[in-house]
Design an enzyme around this catalytic site. Structure first.
Site, PDB file in Angstrom:
ATOM      1  N   GLN A 171      31.950  41.559  23.778  1.00  0.00           N
ATOM      2  CA  GLN A 171      31.056  40.406  23.855  1.00  0.00           C
ATOM      3  C   GLN A 171      31.673  39.177  23.193  1.00  0.00           C
ATOM      4  OE1 GLN A 171      28.379  39.881  25.671  1.00  0.00           O
ATOM      5  NE2 GLN A 171      28.727  41.914  26.532  1.00  0.00           N
ATOM      6  N   SER A 172      32.995  39.085  23.223  1.00  0.00           N
ATOM      7  CA  SER A 172      33.679  37.963  22.584  1.00  0.00           C
ATOM      8  C   SER A 172      33.373  36.631  23.287  1.00  0.00           C
ATOM      9  CB  SER A 172      35.188  38.217  22.612  1.00  0.00           C
ATOM     10  OG  SER A 172      35.893  37.040  22.285  1.00  0.00           O
ATOM     11  N   ASN A 173      32.842  35.700  22.517  1.00  0.00           N
ATOM     12  CA  ASN A 173      32.635  34.341  23.029  1.00  0.00           C
ATOM     13  C   ASN A 173      33.976  33.638  23.192  1.00  0.00           C
ATOM     14  OD1 ASN A 173      29.663  34.302  22.842  1.00  0.00           O
ATOM     15  ND2 ASN A 173      30.101  34.574  20.652  1.00  0.00           N
ATOM     16  N   CYS A 195      36.815  35.039  24.039  1.00  0.00           N
ATOM     17  CA  CYS A 195      37.470  35.479  25.277  1.00  0.00           C
ATOM     18  C   CYS A 195      36.829  34.817  26.498  1.00  0.00           C
ATOM     19  CB  CYS A 195      37.431  37.003  25.375  1.00  0.00           C
ATOM     20  SG  CYS A 195      38.545  37.782  24.175  1.00  0.00           S
TER      21      CYS A 195
END
Ligand SMILES: *Cc1c(COP(=O)(O)O)cnc(C)c1O
Length: 325
Positions: free
Chosen positions: A72-74, A76
């Site tokens: 859930q990396s913002n 990325c």
């Protein structure tokens, strides 16, 4: 050197007063900086870093970006969007196993055209060198963005952000005593520390730690310190920074990264229902909860003006839908 960026977002982001929340904490006036509205594929603080990182990648003649993060990396998701805009190939290394259904940021990164690699227990970019070697054998020219976009190049985005905030505070005739924000991979914190020094910003920074784990064997304080040291030399800042100058509020990270408790949920519901502003469950909800706790228990002096720096993260809400019943 600070001017050397690739435009990806909408700046300046708004700086507003939170009237209704302020009324609940007598003796404090609360403001918010809306980096959830940077404009890059649903916004967030990584846009500021990527403007400098993408510029550097293009200047070096690279055609491929590699970076890493959580599913859930913002960071990325915004990197995938930045690559789409700049016409670069994007490879994301994401911790954990491939899920059956893509949700939240992972779904958006995929829509934005990123090549996604799942890396199991290696959730902080440990596998980057191996992928880089592979891609280079296929004649790609790779530019590696570290975990969270946190190196001195990315941090320059937040040096610049201090200049932006200072101008807004002058324009609105407001003095801010404390700036609260979520700190996780350290680039934002390092940039704000450098910017505060460079532009003589008269506010105390209160970074709220989100992740109790280390990154590649290093504490967050050390990561921030190393970026600050490098930045001070590049930006010709005279102050001789020591590791002990790097402060981090570690009172709220005990539950671990990405674990959403009732504290985060309450903070999200409160800001949403009072001001119509959505926080994210992982970073900004934890930092906002931390800030409200500091006000509620007068851990900072009464009659202070505080600024909450909203750093984005909205897409991750949908991954946690089952916690709202
Ligand atoms: C990455 C991120 C942060 C933390 O910024 P760092 O520079 O990694 O410390 C805070 N909030 C959100 C929503 C983020 O995506």
């Amino acid at each position: 050197m600070i001017e050397d960026k690739y435009n990806l977002g909408f700046f300046p982001t708004p700086l507003q007063k939170l009237d209704k929340i302020s009324k609940l904490f007598s003796g404090y006036t609360i403001y918010i900086k809306r980096d959830d509205h940077t404009g890059l594929a649903s916004g967030g603080n990584k846009t500021r870093k990527l403007e400098y990182l993408i510029k550097k990648a293009i200047t070096q003649g690279c055609d491929t970006i590699i970076t890493a993060g959580a599913q859930q990396s913002n960071h990325c998701r915004q990197t995938a969007a930045a690559c789409a805009i700049a016409g670069l190939q994007c490879h994301l290394l994401l911790g954990g196993k491939k899920p059956e259904v893509y949700e939240g940021n992972l779904l958006l990164s995929s829509i934005l055209g990123a090549n996604i690699h799942f890396t199991g227990d290696n959730r902080k970019g440990e596998d980057i060198p191996a992928l880089k070697k592979d891609l280079e054998e296929k004649n790609n020219t790779c530019f590696v963005i570290p975990y969270g976009g946190s190196n001195i190049t990315g941090a320059l985005g937040f040096v610049n952000a201090v200049k932006e905030v200072k101008e807004q505070l002058v324009e609105q005739n407001v003095k801010i005593d404390y700036i609260f924000f979520a700190s996780s991979s350290g680039g934002m914190q390092a940039g704000l520390i450098l910017g505060k020094e460079l532009y003589s910003l008269n506010s105390e920074l209160v970074p709220i730690s989100i992740d109790k784990d280390e990154t590649n064997g290093q504490s967050l304080e050390k990561v921030v310190f190393d970026i600050v040291k490098e930045g001070a030399s590049i930006l010709k800042i005279k102050k001789d920074f020591k590791l002990s100058d790097i402060h981090l509020n570690r009172n709220y990270d005990k539950d671990g990264y990405g674990v959403v408790t009732q504290n985060e949920i309450n903070a999200m519901n409160q800001l949403a229902r009072k001001e119509g502003i959505l926080l994210d469950p992982v970073y900004t909800a934890r930092a906002f909860y931390g800030m409200l706790d500091c006000l509620q228990n007068q851990k900072i002096p009464v009659n202070s003006n505080v600024l909450f720096w909203h750093t984005g993260g909205l897409p991750a809400i949908f991954k946690h839908a089952n916690q709202w019943k």
